[in-house]
Enzyme design. Structure first.
Site, PDB file in Angstrom:
ATOM      1  N   GLU A   1     120.842   5.835  22.803  1.00  0.00           N
ATOM      2  CA  GLU A   1     120.802   5.306  24.180  1.00  0.00           C
ATOM      3  C   GLU A   1     119.902   4.078  24.106  1.00  0.00           C
ATOM      4  O   GLU A   1     118.691   4.195  24.009  1.00  0.00           O
ATOM      5  CB  GLU A   1     120.277   6.396  25.105  1.00  0.00           C
ATOM      6  CG  GLU A   1     120.713   6.198  26.531  1.00  0.00           C
ATOM      7  CD  GLU A   1     119.727   5.356  27.291  1.00  0.00           C
ATOM      8  OE1 GLU A   1     119.919   4.114  27.297  1.00  0.00           O
ATOM      9  OE2 GLU A   1     118.785   5.918  27.857  1.00  0.00           O
TER      10      GLU A   1
ATOM     11  N   GLU B   1     116.271  -8.225  28.085  1.00  0.00           N
ATOM     12  CA  GLU B   1     115.971  -7.075  28.934  1.00  0.00           C
ATOM     13  C   GLU B   1     114.537  -7.269  29.449  1.00  0.00           C
ATOM     14  O   GLU B   1     113.591  -7.295  28.649  1.00  0.00           O
ATOM     15  CB  GLU B   1     116.094  -5.792  28.104  1.00  0.00           C
ATOM     16  CG  GLU B   1     116.103  -4.546  28.947  1.00  0.00           C
ATOM     17  CD  GLU B   1     116.398  -3.285  28.122  1.00  0.00           C
ATOM     18  OE1 GLU B   1     116.111  -3.270  26.909  1.00  0.00           O
ATOM     19  OE2 GLU B   1     116.905  -2.319  28.704  1.00  0.00           O
TER      20      GLU B   1
ATOM     21  N   CYS C   1     116.022   1.172  31.141  1.00  0.00           N
ATOM     22  CA  CYS C   1     117.181   0.510  30.519  1.00  0.00           C
ATOM     23  C   CYS C   1     118.245   0.233  31.572  1.00  0.00           C
ATOM     24  O   CYS C   1     119.053  -0.672  31.416  1.00  0.00           O
ATOM     25  CB  CYS C   1     117.803   1.401  29.460  1.00  0.00           C
ATOM     26  SG  CYS C   1     116.640   1.994  28.278  1.00  0.00           S
TER      27      CYS C   1
ATOM     28  N   ASN D   1     109.127   5.452  28.879  1.00  0.00           N
ATOM     29  CA  ASN D   1     109.313   5.072  30.287  1.00  0.00           C
ATOM     30  C   ASN D   1     109.610   6.256  31.212  1.00  0.00           C
ATOM     31  O   ASN D   1     109.226   6.237  32.375  1.00  0.00           O
ATOM     32  CB  ASN D   1     110.369   3.963  30.419  1.00  0.00           C
ATOM     33  CG  ASN D   1     111.720   4.343  29.890  1.00  0.00           C
ATOM     34  OD1 ASN D   1     111.861   5.299  29.133  1.00  0.00           O
ATOM     35  ND2 ASN D   1     112.738   3.602  30.286  1.00  0.00           N
TER      36      ASN D   1
ATOM     37  N   LYS E   1     109.886  13.704  18.470  1.00  0.00           N
ATOM     38  CA  LYS E   1     108.814  12.704  18.331  1.00  0.00           C
ATOM     39  C   LYS E   1     108.747  11.904  19.631  1.00  0.00           C
ATOM     40  O   LYS E   1     109.546  11.014  19.870  1.00  0.00           O
ATOM     41  CB  LYS E   1     109.059  11.763  17.145  1.00  0.00           C
ATOM     42  CG  LYS E   1     107.810  10.922  16.854  1.00  0.00           C
ATOM     43  CD  LYS E   1     108.094   9.597  16.228  1.00  0.00           C
ATOM     44  CE  LYS E   1     108.589   8.545  17.153  1.00  0.00           C
ATOM     45  NZ  LYS E   1     107.678   8.135  18.246  1.00  0.00           N
TER      46      LYS E   1
HETATM   47  C1  SIN Z   1     116.304   4.807  30.619  1.00  0.00           C
HETATM   48  O1  SIN Z   1     115.686   3.868  31.059  1.00  0.00           O
HETATM   49  O2  SIN Z   1     116.573   4.852  29.443  1.00  0.00           O
HETATM   50  C2  SIN Z   1     116.766   5.990  31.408  1.00  0.00           C
HETATM   51  C3  SIN Z   1     116.854   5.801  32.839  1.00  0.00           C
HETATM   52  C4  SIN Z   1     117.459   6.983  33.560  1.00  0.00           C
HETATM   53  O3  SIN Z   1     117.748   8.027  32.988  1.00  0.00           O
HETATM   54  O4  SIN Z   1     117.670   6.839  34.730  1.00  0.00           O
END
Ligand code: SIN
Length: 496
Positions: free
Chosen positions: A262, A393, A296, A163, A186
């Site tokens: 994360e 999500e 996320c 993303n 990776k």
């Molecule tokens: C993510 O969606 O994992 C990261 C988003 C961000 O760093 O702003």
């Protein structure tokens, strides 16, 4: 000529598409390649070398061989490589932006924003490298001395998502370089081109052979599984879904690897009755539609006080209706496609489910005609509090709105999820803002702010949203380990 008007084919043909191992570009040992698809056209953009299990092994061997020397380089040398990389990425911002738009879909303006964000991790950690510090102190009893030193943890496996193809790579690679770790990167198979371009830049910036090894692959589990079980690896950092992260934590337990995870989120965006509604709408648009909702940290649930819900919904829906959905290279595009058909179909299924459960579509609510994996920016209202879309999500441009009547209810709803990555809250009451910082179960809180991401801040979650922090003063510690040296009292009399 700018990257936007140059010939796309020539541009893509100029990008590296091989594996990068021990300082050399090379084809996969099997000779296999895989297609990288433009999600706006569904056409093949490039064919990238598909790393095999043997290539993964070579990459780790190269990282392991380089670790001893790299771990002993002067912090200033590592800092200057990172600073040169920051300058090079910034100078080639158009190239990075176009690569991301083509392989991931986000509009060029957003991709340029990601270049600035992603490059900042290189600059931030160039500044952190010379500041790695230990300490020396006197034990409480006044006798022994305590020396604490920080050392690079060692060869690290970095697994990055599709993303934010640049920023998620620099957020891991930069602190690893700063700390003196070697690594195997990776990148996601959907978006390997940006990571390979970053690799080219780091090579040009002077990163020695073997420090960074890059292995795009469509056999993620088969290739990374043996690396995680290999005693030469000392660290695993992953950004992606909670489901995959949970499995990786189990695998990492074998070697008791240091892990950073994360993982997924389910961010509530809370609008209190005393909020500045126009500011809340601005923040909501950002929190929801940044990256097309494919983040996320994207606001996943809008919790709006019932007394301001009508005003907020009307203003917010008008702003969402103004988004222009088109291929990200089009100058007027403000919303690109979703990354692939599976992501689009999951979003469509969540909206259909929400409607079946009683939600009303205030805007959008449908797949858009192809080619390309487009989904209409969508606002859902009257969403039942137990609707599945509030638990999942969404990872797309869909905003479900629900109401609450008290701060206590808002906090209870916000916390009613196994996730705890980020919350957003709009209120003019400072005391309430401070209460929220202590009552919301979250790693990050956007207080009257729709974006919290910042290279200088510790990014990460609590509960099932992850372990560890990336960025900020904390980020480098994910790649360091502590050695304590106990020293006998230097004033004690020694026997002659
Ligand atoms: C993510 O969606 O994992 C990261 C988003 C961000 O760093 O702003």
């Amino acid at each position: 000529m700018s990257a936007t008007d140059r010939d796309e084919h020539a541009f893509v043909a100029s990008l590296p598409t091989d594996l990068y191992i021990a300082g050399e570009w090379r084809a996969a040992s099997t000779g296999d390649r895989f297609d990288v698809i433009d999600p706006a056209t569904e056409k093949v953009l490039a064919r990238v070398a598909d790393a095999s299990v043997a290539d993964g092994e070579s990459a780790l061997a190269a990282a392991h061989a380089a670790q001893h020397e790299w771990g002993r380089t002067a912090p200033r040398e590592r800092a200057e490589i990172l600073r040169r990389a920051f300058d090079l990425v910034t100078a080639r911002a158009d190239d990075f932006a176009l690569a991301m738009t083509l392989e991931m879909g986000k509009p060029l303006a957003e991709a340029r924003g990601e270049v600035a964000y992603g490059a900042e991790f290189l600059r931030w950690f160039s500044e952190e490298a010379p500041r790695i510090a230990g300490r020396y102190s006197t034990a409480p009893d006044g006798r022994n001395r305590l020396l604490v030193v920080q050392r690079p943890v060692g060869p690290s496996l970095l697994i990055t998502p599709w993303n934010f193809p640049l920023a998620m790579a620099t957020r891991k690679v930069a602190p690893a370089i700063a700390a003196g770790c070697t690594m195997v990167l990776k990148p996601a198979a959907l978006t390997p081109l940006t990571a390979l371009l970053l690799t080219e830049v780091l090579k040009e910036a002077g990163l020695p052979a073997g420090v960074l090894n890059v292995i795009p692959t469509t056999h993620a589990e088969a290739v990374t599984g043996p690396l995680i079980k290999d005693a030469r690896l000392r660290k695993l950092s992953f950004t992606g879904s909670t489901e995959v992260g949970r499995r990786l934590i189990v695998d990492a337990a074998d070697q008791v690897l240091k892990v950073s995870m994360e993982l997924g989120g389910n961010a509530p965006f809370i609008v209190f009755d005393d909020a500045d509604i126009d500011a809340a709408v601005d923040g909501a648009v950002l929190a929801k539609m940044r990256n097309g909702g494919e983040a996320c940290v994207a606001a996943n649930r809008f919790l709006v006080h019932e007394s301001v819900c009508a005003e907020f919904t009307e203003k917010f829906t008008a702003r969402i209706a103004a988004f222009v959905t088109a291929r990200g290279t089009e100058p007027h595009s403000t919303m690109g496609p979703l990354v692939d058909a599976a992501t689009r179909d999951k979003v469509a299924a969540l909206v259909e489910g929400a409607v079946t459960e009683g939600s009303r579509v205030a805007l959008g609510g449908s797949v858009l005609p192809g080619p390309g994996y487009f989904y209409a920016p969508t606002v859902l209202v009257d969403v039942p509090h137990d609707a599945a879309i509030l638990r999942e999500e969404i990872f797309g441009p869909v905003a479900p709105i629900i109401t609450f009547t008290s701060e206590e209810e808002a906090v209870r709803l916000a916390n009613s999820t196994p996730f705890g990555l980020v919350c957003f809250a709009y209120t003019r009451d400072l005391k309430r803002g401070l209460r929220l910082a202590e009552t919301l179960e979250t790693g990050m809180l956007g207080l009257n702010a729709g974006v919290v991401s910042n290279a200088a801040a510790p990014f990460g979650g609590v509960k099932q949203s992850g372990l560890g922090r990336e960025g900020g003063a904390e980020g480098i510690h994910e790649y360091l380990e502590t050695t304590y040296v106990g020293i006998a009292d230097p004033f004690a009399e020694t026997a002659e």
